[in-house]
Design a protein around this motif. Structure first.
Motif: not given
Length: 72
Positions: A22-26
């Protein structure tokens, strides 16, 4: 909304590959703040500027997260 909350979130991220994805997609620090809030951690985007390079790397799961360290 403290650095302690951010560090607690980092600890959670280290053990959760789904959360790392999820954080990589932020796309912005605000996205990260929103994801953290969904998981019970509240802090502001300006707290990222207080993190060390190592802490930022652990938050991002090794992904380049340069945009979050806008505080210097």
């Amino acid at each position: 909304m403290s650095k302690e909350q951010l560090k607690a979130f980092i600890t959670k991220v280290k053990g959760d590959s789904g959360l790392q994805e999820k954080l990589k997609a932020a796309k912005s620090p605000e996205d990260v703040v929103g994801i953290a809030k969904e998981h019970g951690h509240e802090f502001t985007a300006d707290k990222f500027g207080q993190l060390s390079e190592e802490e930022l790397e652990s938050l991002s799961g090794g992904t380049d997260f340069c945009y979050v360290n806008t505080g210097g």
